[in-house]
Design a protein around this motif. Structure first.
Motif, PDB file in Angstrom:
ATOM      1  N   ASN A 103       0.828  -1.207   0.000  1.00 41.26           N
ATOM      2  CA  ASN A 103       0.000   0.000   0.000  1.00 41.26           C
ATOM      3  C   ASN A 103       0.863   1.259   0.000  1.00 41.26           C
ATOM      4  OD1 ASN A 103      -2.575  -1.301   0.169  1.00 41.26           O
ATOM      5  ND2 ASN A 103      -2.154  -1.753   2.320  1.00 41.26           N
ATOM      6  N   THR A 104       0.288   2.326  -0.486  1.00 42.84           N
ATOM      7  CA  THR A 104       0.880   3.653  -0.316  1.00 42.84           C
ATOM      8  C   THR A 104       0.322   4.222   0.979  1.00 42.84           C
ATOM      9  OG1 THR A 104       1.043   3.975  -2.702  1.00 42.84           O
ATOM     10  CG2 THR A 104       1.165   5.936  -1.320  1.00 42.84           C
ATOM     11  N   ARG A 105       1.193   4.552   1.917  1.00 46.15           N
ATOM     12  CA  ARG A 105       0.767   4.981   3.247  1.00 46.15           C
ATOM     13  C   ARG A 105       1.328   6.362   3.576  1.00 46.15           C
ATOM     14  NH1 ARG A 105      -3.473   1.885   5.012  1.00 46.15           N
ATOM     15  NH2 ARG A 105      -2.947  -0.321   5.294  1.00 46.15           N
ATOM     16  N   SER A 106       0.691   6.994   4.553  1.00 42.80           N
ATOM     17  CA  SER A 106       1.135   8.301   5.030  1.00 42.80           C
ATOM     18  C   SER A 106       2.238   8.128   6.065  1.00 42.80           C
ATOM     19  CB  SER A 106      -0.048   9.051   5.635  1.00 42.80           C
ATOM     20  OG  SER A 106       0.388  10.233   6.266  1.00 42.80           O
ATOM     21  N   MET A 107       3.283   8.957   5.955  1.00 38.17           N
ATOM     22  CA  MET A 107       4.377   8.955   6.929  1.00 38.17           C
ATOM     23  C   MET A 107       4.786  10.378   7.235  1.00 38.17           C
ATOM     24  SD  MET A 107       8.130   7.038   6.754  1.00 38.17           S
ATOM     25  CE  MET A 107       7.636   5.471   7.470  1.00 38.17           C
ATOM     26  N   GLN A 108       5.203  10.581   8.466  1.00 33.62           N
ATOM     27  CA  GLN A 108       5.732  11.879   8.893  1.00 33.62           C
ATOM     28  C   GLN A 108       7.010  11.630   9.669  1.00 33.62           C
ATOM     29  OE1 GLN A 108       4.118  14.438  12.298  1.00 33.62           O
ATOM     30  NE2 GLN A 108       3.218  15.430  10.506  1.00 33.62           N
ATOM     31  N   VAL A 109       8.085  12.330   9.313  1.00 36.46           N
ATOM     32  CA  VAL A 109       9.372  12.181   9.991  1.00 36.46           C
ATOM     33  C   VAL A 109       9.740  13.504  10.643  1.00 36.46           C
ATOM     34  CG1 VAL A 109      11.824  11.689   9.714  1.00 36.46           C
ATOM     35  CG2 VAL A 109      10.139  10.380   8.414  1.00 36.46           C
ATOM     36  N   ASN A 110       9.877  13.473  11.985  1.00 35.02           N
ATOM     37  CA  ASN A 110      10.163  14.688  12.750  1.00 35.02           C
ATOM     38  C   ASN A 110      11.579  14.617  13.305  1.00 35.02           C
ATOM     39  OD1 ASN A 110       7.332  15.560  12.544  1.00 35.02           O
ATOM     40  ND2 ASN A 110       6.937  13.861  13.954  1.00 35.02           N
TER      41      ASN A 110
END
Length: 880
Positions: free
Chosen positions: A496-503
C-alpha cells in the motif's frame, strides 16, 4: 537462480575435485600439516566459565536465530513452490543483518547428509548449507553448529526416505548402540573436516564458527558413568580433527546427569526456554511477563564447579503473537549468566504466508514485524546488559537499563541516545535526538508517524542524509498456530501507499526522498515533514543538500540499495472482527474490525439491526487496516444485538459476516445472517467458564487420559471430569526435581471480558457449579489471576452431589499462581512468586484486572489423602 549463484551441478563437480585434491594432500603430507594450517581458534572459556574472544579477552555476546532452509520440510517446500533455496537464503540473511543479528544456530539434519556408517554425503542439502554459512560469513554473522539432530526429516509431514544413521537407529539407539556410536564418531570427524567450497575453509577452521554443540536434545537414560563415556567419545572424535574451539553439550535434558556431562571434556552446557509451552493451537491471550520473570537453573552449582559456559540454543514464547516479551526473556537470560541465545525458529519468507514449518512458532520480519522488532531489541539486551545483573522481580523489572516492556501497550522499546527502537505505538521521547543514528519502529512515535503495519528503519549516513527502509503491510487473516497447510494462507502482504511523517531536527522540513532499491521508481513529494510512501528503500536528504551517491555509502553489513520483501498477495477483501461474548444493556459498545481490500478506495459502515438497518454508523479509519465505531448506549437493549459491517469499494459492496456481495436486505442475498451479541442487564451473571464451550481453551499442568467432557441432562450444560491417579508424577527429565502435589488448569479470560470490565466491580460473588467424582469430599481451589500474575482464591470442599457454591469476592485471598501453560524445560519454576502491590488500597482482587481463572487440585487436601486418587467435575463458574 541469478548469474552470480553457482549451479548445484557446478558446485558438485568443484567439490568432488576439491575432496580428491584434499585426499591426495593428506596421503602425501599427512594430518600434521593440515592441523598446522588451521586458523587460530579465537575462542576460549576462561576459569570463571565465561566464553571469550582470544584476541582481546572480551566476553562473547551473541544473539540470533535458528533457520532451516537447507533441510527437511523447508527445503522440500521450496522445491514444491518453485523457489530457489539459495535465493531465499540471500533474502532472509539480509533480514538477519537488517535486524542486527550476529549469530546463527541450527541442528543439522544429519539423516539427510550422512549414510548409515556416518560418512558425510555431499548433496543438495549440504550444498545449500555451505551456501548459507558463506552468506552469513559475508555479513559477519557468527554461528554455533549442532551437527547431529537425531530427527527424521518429516515434520510436520511424515518422514520420507533419508540415508543417515539416525534414520537407521533412532535417537535412543544412537546413544547406546555400539555401531551407531561409531557412526557418529565418523560423522563428526568428517563433518568438521568438510571444506566449504564457497569459503575454501573446513568447518573446524572457520573463523565464524564460535562453538559446536554435539547433538540436539539427547535423552540419556543410562548410568552416569556410561553417559560420561559416551560424551567423551564424541568429544575425542571432534578433537582428533584439530578442532580447538569450545564444545558444548545439552544439559537441560536429563538434568540429573549434569555432573556426568561435565566429567567429559566439554566447555559448556546448552539450554532452551519455552515459557508458554508448545502446541496450544491458537494464540495465547494474557500477560506472560510473569512467566519470564527469571530463568533459574537449579544445577547452577554443578556448572560453576565445572567452569562451564552457558548457551541457549532455542527459545520462544510459543503461540504468543504480541511484541512485548522477547526483551524480558533476554534480560532473564543475562541475569542467569547466559552469553549466547538463538530464537527458534525464523520462518523462511517464502513459507511465512502459511507458517507450515513449526506452527507453534511464527517469526519473520515481513509477516510478524512487531515480533521481529522485539527480537531485534532482545539482541540489544544481550549486548548491553551485563551478565548476572539483577533487576528485581516483576512488575518492578519492566524497565531495565535503556529498555522497557509493557504488556498493556504491547510494547518493547530500546532508547539509549544513539538508537531508538519500538515495536508498537509509543509516546516515549528519545533521550537525545541530536545523537540519534538509528531509528526502527512500527506505528507511531514522537519521531515518526506511520499508518502502515510493516516495520520501518531509518539509519543516519551522515549529517542530513538518512536511509529509509519501509516494509509492506501485513494482515494476519487466519490462525497461524493451528493446523496449517501450503494451501492455506494465514497472512496477506499488501504493497500500500501509506502516510508517513518524519520529525527529525537533522532533516528539518521539505527534505527530499530518492528511491534507491532496484525497480523502485516512486518519488514521494514532501509537504513539510509529511509524505506518502511505498515499500522500498529511499535516501532522505536535508533540503538544499546534495543527495549522496549509492556508490559512496558504506553501511558495513548492509548494501545501501538492498531490499527484500514478499510480493503483493492480497487479492480479495477481508474483514476480521471478534464478536463480543456479551454486552451490557444501556452501555455503549465499541466495535473494531480489520479491513483489507485490493481496492485503494474503501469505506466501512456498521448497520445495527437485522435485514433493514435501524441505525447506520460510519466506521472511522484508525491506522493500518483498523476501523472503529461505537454503537450508542440507547441501541444496546436486553436481548440480542444484531449488526452487519459493510465494506464499500469502487466496484462493489460486501456485507459481513458472510462477505457476500450486495446489501443485507437485497432480495437475492441468501447469506444475511448478522453478527449476534447477547445483551444482558448489569445485574445478570457474567460467565467465566462453561465446560461445554471452554474446554478447548484450557491449559493444564500435564495431560491426563482421564480428563473428559461429559454431557448433562440440561442440553446447554456439560461437565469437565478430571480424575487423577496421582497428583505428582516424577519427571523423567528431572528426576531430582521437587515433589509438588498439585494439578492445575488455567482458563484465559481476557478476550471474554474485554467489553465487560466496567461492569465487573458490581459483582459480589464467585459462583462455582461442581461436585466430587468419588464418595468422599474433594478439594478444589478456585482462583482469579490478575494482569500482574497474582492469584486470589479459595478452597472449596466438594460434595458428591452437584452443588452450586457461592464465594464472596471479599473472601478471596492471595494464593499461589501456577505458571500455565507449563514452561519447558521442566526444571523451571512451577509457581510464579508474585510481589504484592504496596500501593493497593486492599490486598483483595480487583475484578477489573482479572485475566485468568485457575483451578487447582492439591491445596487444602489433608496430608493423609494427598497420595490417593482425586476426582472432580466442574460445570461452570460465573460472577454475580
Amino acid at each position: 537462480m541469478d548469474s552470480t549463484t553457482p549451479s548445484f551441478r557446478a558446485l558438485f563437480l568443484q567439490t568432488f575435485f576439491m575432496v580428491f585434491l584434499l585426499s591426495f594432500c593428506l596421503l602425501t603430507e599427512g594430518f600434521a600439516q593440515l592441523s598446522d594450517s588451521r586458523t587460530d581458534s579465537g575462542v576460549y572459556v576462561d576459569e570463571k566459565g565465561v566464553l571469550r574472544w582470544e584476541q582481546d579477552k572480551e566476553e562473547i555476546q551473541g544473539f540470533g536465530v535458528n533457520y532451516t532452509v537447507p533441510f527437511a520440510h523447508a527445503h522440500r517446500s521450496a522445491k514444491r513452490l518453485g523457489v530457489d533455496p539459495l535465493q531465499a537464503i540471500d533474502q532472509d540473511v539480509y533480514h538477519f543483518a537488517r535486524l542486527g543479528f550476529d549469530l546463527f544456530r541450527v541442528h543439522v539434519w544429519d539423516t539427510e547428509i550422512s549414510d548409515t556408517l556416518g560418512n558425510v554425503l555431499y548433496n543438495e542439502h549440504l550444498h545449500a548449507f555451505d551456501y548459507l554459512l558463506y552468506k552469513l560469513s559475508e555479513r559477519d554473522i557468527k554461528y554455533v553448529l549442532t551437527p547431529i539432530a537425531f530427527w527424521g526429516n518429516g515434520w510436520p509431514e511424515p518422514d520420507s526416505y533419508s540415508p543417515g544413521f539416525s534414520a537407521k537407529y533412532g535417537k535412543g539407539a544412537c546413544l547406546t548402540h555400539p555401531e551407531a556410536i561409531k557412526a557418529q564418531e565418523r560423522y563428526l570427524v568428517q563433518f568438521l573436516e568438510h571444506v566449504n567450497p564457497y569459503t575454501q575453509i573446513a568447518y573446524k577452521d572457520d573463523p565464524h564458527l564460535i562453538a559446536v554443540e554435539v547433538s540436539n536434545e539427547p535423552h540419556h537414560r543410562e548410568a552416569p558413568e556410561k553417559v560420561t563415556a559416551f560424551v567423551q567419545r564424541m568429544v575425542e572424535a571432534m578433537r582428533s580433527t584439530g578442532y580447538a574451539k569450545p564444545i558444548f553439550y545439552n544439559i537441560s535434558h536429563s538434568v540429573h546427569l549434569a555432573e556426568a556431562y561435565f566429567k567429559a571434556d566439554i566447555q559448556g552446557g546448552t539450554f532452551q526456554w519455552y515459557p508458554t509451552g508448545l502446541g496450544y493451537q491458537q494464540e495465547l491471550p494474557g500477560n506472560f511477563l510473569p512467566h519470564v520473570d527469571r530463568y533459574p537453573i537449579p544445577f547452577e552449582a554443578e556448572i560453576k564447579a565445572a567452569k562451564g559456559a552457558k548457551l541457549v540454543y532455542e527459545f520462544d514464547a510459543a503461540d504468543v503473537g504480541r511484541s512485548y516479551i522477547y526483551p524480558a526473556m533476554a534480560r532473564s537470560f543475562r541475569q542467569a549468566g547466559i552469553q549466547i541465545a538463538t530464537h527458534f525458529s525464523y520462518d523462511p519468507t517464502y513459507l511465512a504466508y502459511a507458517n507450515t514449518e513449526y506452527n507453534t512458532h511464527y517469526m519473520n520480519l515481513a509477516y510478524t514485524p512487531g515480533k521481529a522488532l522485539s527480537l531485534m531489541i532482545a539482541g540489544e539486551v544481550f549486548h548491553h546488559i551485563p551478565m548476572y545483573q539483577d533487576f528485581g522481580r516483576y512488575p518492578d523489572n519492566t524497565t531495565f537499563g535503556d529498555f522497557s516492556v509493557s504488556y498493556e501497550e504491547d510494547l518493547a522499546t530500546f532508547n539509549n541516545g544513539k538508537k531508538y527502537y519500538h515495536t508498537n505505538h509509543t509516546h516515549t521521547q528519545p533521550k537525545n535526538q541530536s545523537q540519534l543514528q538509528h531509528i526502527t519502529g512500527r506505528g507511531n512515535s514522537p519521531l515518526v508517524r506511520y499508518e502502515g503495519t510493516g516495520a520501518y528503519f531509518l539509519d543516519q549516513l551522515e549529517s542530513g542524509q538518512w536511509r529509509l527502509e519501509v516494509m509492506p503491510d501485513v494482515l494476519t487473516v487466519g490462525n497461524p498456530y493451528g493446523r496449517n497447510s501450503l494451501e492455506k494462507k494465514v497472512a496477506e502482504i499488501a504493497w500500500n501507499t501509506r502516510s508517513m511523517q518524519v520529525n527529525l531536527d537533522d532533516l528539518g522540513k521539505d527534505f527530499a526522498l530518492t528511491p534507491l532499491n532496484p525497480g523502485n521508481d516512486f518519488h514521494p513529494a514532501v509537504n513539510g515533514q509529511s509524505f506518502s510512501i511505498r515499500p522500498g528503500v529511499y535516501l532522505v536528504s536535508r533540503k538544499g543538500q546534495e543527495p549522496l551517491k549509492a556508490s559512496e555509502i558504506d553501511m558495513e553489513r548492509l548494501e545501501v540499495t538492498e531490499f527484500a520483501a514478499p510480493a503483493q498477495s492480497l487479492k480479495k477483501t477481508y474483514l476480521l472482527h471478534e464478536v463480543p461474548s456479551l454486552a451490557v444493556a444501556g452501555e455503549a459498545l465499541k466495535v473494531v474490525a480489520q479491513v483489507a481490500s485490493p481496492h485503494p478506495e474503501t469505506r466501512v459502515e456498521l448497520w445495527v439491526g437485522e435485514g433493514f438497518p435501524n441505525h447506520k454508523i460510519d466506521m472511522r479509519y484508525q491506522s493500518g487496516f483498523s476501523y472503529e465505531a461505537t454503537i450508542p448506549a440507547e441501541q444496546i437493549k436486553s436481548g440480542f444485538l444484531t449488526y452487519y459491517i459493510l465494506v464499500y469499494s469502487e466496484k462493489e459492496v460486501r456485507t459481513f459476516p458472510s462477505g457476500h456481495p450486495g446489501l443485507p436486505y437485497a432480495w437475492d442475498n441468501y447469506q444475511r445472517e448478522p453478527y449476534r451479541v447477547r445483551v444482558s442487564g448489569a445485574a445478570h451473571p457474567i460467565y467465566l467458564f462453561q465446560a461445554q464451550h471452554d474446554q478447548e481453551g484450557l491449559s493444564w499442568t500435564r495431560w491426563v487420559s482421564k480428563m473428559s467432557l461429559q454431557p448433562l441432562a440440561h442440553p446447554a450444560e456439560s461437565a469437565l471430569h478430571i480424575q487423577l491417579d496421582s497428583l505428582f508424577v516424577r519427571d523423567a527429565e528431572n528426576l531430582q526435581g521437587p515433589e509438588i502435589n498439585d494439578y492445575s488448569i488455567r482458563q484465559p479470560l481476557g478476550p471474554k471480558l474485554d467489553h465487560l470490565r466496567s461492569s465487573l466491580d458490581k459483582k459480589e460473588y464467585l459462583v462455582v457449579k461442581a461436585h466430587a467424582l468419588q464418595d468422599r469430599v474433594a478439594y478444589l481451589q478456585v482462583a482469579l489471576v490478575n494482569a500482574q500474575g497474582q492469584a486470589f482464591g479459595k478452597v472449596l470442599q466438594l460434595d458428591a452431589e452437584m452443588t452450586t457454591y457461592r464465594i464472596p469476592i471479599a473472601e478471596l485471598v492471595p494464593v499461589k499462581t501456577v505458571n500455565l501453560p507449563r514452561p519447558y524445560p521442566s526444571f523451571l519454576p512451577y509457581y510464579f512468586e508474585s510481589t504484592p502491590d504496596p500501593e493497593a488500597e486492599k490486598p483483595g482482587v480487583d475484578l477489573a484486572t482479572i485475566e485468568a481463572l485457575q483451578f487447582s487440585i492439591g491445596p487444602g487436601i489433608p496430608l493423609q489423602e494427598i497420595k490417593v486418587n482425586q476426582g472432580i467435575s466442574i460445570v461452570s463458574v460465573h460472577l454475580e
